[in-house]
Design a protein around this motif. Structure first.
Motif, PDB file in Angstrom:
ATOM      1  N   VAL A  60       0.691  -1.316  -0.033  1.00  0.00           N
ATOM      2  CA  VAL A  60       0.280   0.407   0.038  1.00  0.00           C
ATOM      3  C   VAL A  60       0.803   1.192  -0.873  1.00  0.00           C
ATOM      4  N   ALA A  61       0.731   2.263  -0.878  1.00  0.00           N
ATOM      5  CA  ALA A  61       1.248   3.788  -0.481  1.00  0.00           C
ATOM      6  C   ALA A  61       0.416   4.565   0.203  1.00  0.00           C
ATOM      7  N   ILE A  62       1.135   4.525   0.895  1.00  0.00           N
ATOM      8  CA  ILE A  62       0.940   5.640   2.522  1.00  0.00           C
ATOM      9  C   ILE A  62       1.317   7.246   2.285  1.00  0.00           C
ATOM     10  N   SER A  63      -0.030   8.153   2.242  1.00  0.00           N
ATOM     11  CA  SER A  63       0.279   9.327   2.257  1.00  0.00           C
ATOM     12  C   SER A  63       1.393  10.058   3.784  1.00  0.00           C
ATOM     13  N   PRO A  64       2.206  11.368   3.450  1.00  0.00           N
ATOM     14  CA  PRO A  64       1.865  11.948   5.384  1.00  0.00           C
ATOM     15  C   PRO A  64       0.741  11.997   6.006  1.00  0.00           C
ATOM     16  N   GLU A  65       0.085  12.342   5.695  1.00  0.00           N
ATOM     17  CA  GLU A  65      -1.468  12.009   6.293  1.00  0.00           C
ATOM     18  C   GLU A  65      -2.122  10.670   6.993  1.00  0.00           C
TER      19      GLU A  65
END
Length: 191
Positions: A60-65
């Protein structure tokens, strides 16, 4: 999007991955009018129960948020799937999908790099994926070294059947769904 990090899926991500999957699949159409993502055809939790190793090959690609903005599901020989049976040495990208708002920001590239790293760790010798004709991601895959493979004539003919059974006026060429009457490309890359 250098702040994006790729990590193995955790149970808390499954709902977000399902949302992205449904959005992604609803842009693909069977017979040019029925969205592929319309029903619960793919249940990650059920897949993980049947084959626990499948959980190890979803990134999974996780954003800074801390939001999931994309994911990649791989398949290897021996893993169950209705659409693709992996050959020895093959790592198949079953799905690579990115939230629309995060497209064009390098998320797909990072997910693909993660997939290739996992494939190398598992001693795969080549990557494969299938992509619908007209999908803008074909350019990404080609830049990353993937090559479209020629398809057997019978497969091309079989995949053209929807053209003859559905009205081509429902989804014209160039629509955001890039429905091109079943035209799929198999792309491969040696590792």
């Amino acid at each position: 999007m250098s702040e994006i990090r790729i990590q193995p899926i955790e149970d808390v991500h499954i709902q977000d991955v399902d949302r992205i999957r449904r959005t992604f699949l609803n842009t693909k159409h069977l017979c040019c009018c029925i969205p592929v993502g319309i029903g619960p055809f793919w249940d990650l939790a059920n897949d993980f129960e049947k084959c626990p190793d499948m959980k190890n090959v979803v990134g999974v690609a996780i954003s800074p948020e801390k939001e999931v903005v994309g994911f990649c599901q791989l398949l290897f020989k021996g893993m169950p799937d209705m659409l693709h049976k992996c050959k020895p040495g093959e790592a198949h990208v079953l799905v690579l999908a990115v939230d629309e708002e995060a497209q064009g920001m390098g998320v797909g590239s990072k997910l693909l790099a993660w997939a290739e790293e996992v494939a190398r760790e598992r001693k795969s010798t080549f990557m494969s994926l299938e992509v619908v004709n007209g999908n803008p991601a074909i350019g990404l895959y080609e830049r990353k070294g993937y090559v479209i493979q020629k398809q057997a004539l019978w497969k091309t003919v079989l995949l053209m059947i929807p053209y003859f059974c559905c009205s081509p006026m429902i989804w014209g060429a160039g629509s955001s769904t890039y429905c091109h009457y079943g035209q799929m490309h198999l792309m491969t890359k040696p590792l």
